[in-house]
Design an enzyme around this catalytic site. Sequence first.
Site, PDB file in Angstrom:
ATOM      1  N   GLY A   1       1.450  -1.747   0.166  1.00 35.95           N
ATOM      2  CA  GLY A   1      -0.291   0.019  -0.455  1.00 35.95           C
ATOM      3  C   GLY A   1       0.770   1.221   0.115  1.00 35.95           C
ATOM      4  O   GLY A   1       2.248   1.183   0.673  1.00 35.95           O
ATOM      5  N   CYS A   2       0.556   2.351  -0.378  1.00 36.73           N
ATOM      6  CA  CYS A   2       1.044   3.634  -0.769  1.00 36.73           C
ATOM      7  C   CYS A   2       1.537   4.466   0.993  1.00 36.73           C
ATOM      8  O   CYS A   2       3.051   4.192   1.164  1.00 36.73           O
ATOM      9  CB  CYS A   2       0.633   4.785  -1.260  1.00 36.73           C
ATOM     10  SG  CYS A   2      -1.415   4.832  -0.456  1.00 36.73           S
ATOM     11  N   HIS A   3       0.731   4.343   2.033  1.00 28.05           N
ATOM     12  CA  HIS A   3       0.699   4.698   3.211  1.00 28.05           C
ATOM     13  C   HIS A   3       1.863   3.909   3.740  1.00 28.05           C
ATOM     14  O   HIS A   3       3.085   4.264   3.920  1.00 28.05           O
ATOM     15  CB  HIS A   3      -0.370   5.031   4.019  1.00 28.05           C
ATOM     16  CG  HIS A   3      -1.403   5.988   3.100  1.00 28.05           C
ATOM     17  ND1 HIS A   3      -0.599   7.491   3.517  1.00 28.05           N
ATOM     18  CD2 HIS A   3      -2.150   6.337   2.897  1.00 28.05           C
ATOM     19  CE1 HIS A   3      -2.257   8.124   3.020  1.00 28.05           C
ATOM     20  NE2 HIS A   3      -2.891   7.026   2.718  1.00 28.05           N
TER      21      HIS A   3
ATOM     22  N   SER B   1       4.076   1.495   2.477  1.00 29.88           N
ATOM     23  CA  SER B   1       5.717   1.517   1.389  1.00 29.88           C
ATOM     24  C   SER B   1       6.045   2.740   2.587  1.00 29.88           C
ATOM     25  O   SER B   1       7.914   2.508   2.811  1.00 29.88           O
ATOM     26  CB  SER B   1       5.357   2.299   0.550  1.00 29.88           C
ATOM     27  OG  SER B   1       4.953   1.174  -0.536  1.00 29.88           O
TER      28      SER B   1
END
Length: 313
Positions: free
Chosen positions: A114-116, A118
């Site tokens: 996931g972006c957050h 990462s």
Amino acid sequence: MSKKVFIDGSAGTTGLRIRERLSARGDIELVTLGEELRKDVSARRDALNSCDVAFLCLPDAAAIEAVSLVENPGTVVIDTSTAHRVSDGWEYGFPELFGRRPRIASAKRIANPGCHASGFIALVEPLVRAGVVSPESALCAFSLTGYSGGGKKMIADYDEKLAQDGSSRVQYLGGRQYALAQKHKHLPEMSKICGLAKLPVFSPVVVPHLSGMEVTVQLHDADVDAIRACYEVAYGKDAPGLVRYVENPDETGFLSSAGLTGRDDMEVSVFGNGERTILVSRFDNLGKGASGAAIQNMNLVLGADEREGLVTA
């Protein structure tokens, strides 16, 4: 010989960025479906089983369905949804973490981070592994994200509101905190991959620019020298991958969450002092936070250079 790649869900923001990055590559043959077949199960099954690598850029339930359609043992599935990130049998696709690169290269099922998550994991996992941060730590973090992370509906909402005058536009000009109930979908992978006993307190905030992300973890009484040493080992100039430790990235005392927009790499930095320290990662939520990471994982599977087709510094 070129490798066949199918993007299931190519109309979404992540799928579109993947297609954009791959379209100019001579080593990739994109398997495509016409608009009338995009949601046709039979056509999708054929495409999934005819390719070497399948990217799933779908909601969780649709991603689970897509995996059930794959019968070809040679097809590598890279799922960008949340569905399989903490599932047994799936490799977590963050190559910069110790020991993960060869496992990703040989995996048939890869869960894209996931972006957050990462940004948080890049900051915390090396420190827990080295014993600089205790697995029992009660960590707090916040994340600033561009509104493209919310998908097409949020992009349309922001574009519409930011073009208007009046009170509704004012609301969208400010940071908008969400997941207030502390049930954000990235929390399970953040704690599991970092080896934390407790879920962190996490506050994501949507800010009024299209893309870009800045994740901050706050520490008290930290060994700053030990933290920097860990980051030098994990993300120093000689380390492979897309994450780099940058000692002084600030812009005259400021640090923009949009600073790496359009790129597929990530910067990790340390600020403050031993009494109060902040760890910061900056990247594009659609780059290393999604599409760039997915292509990096594909490159490893195919034996290509990790950075092939990606935009970095």
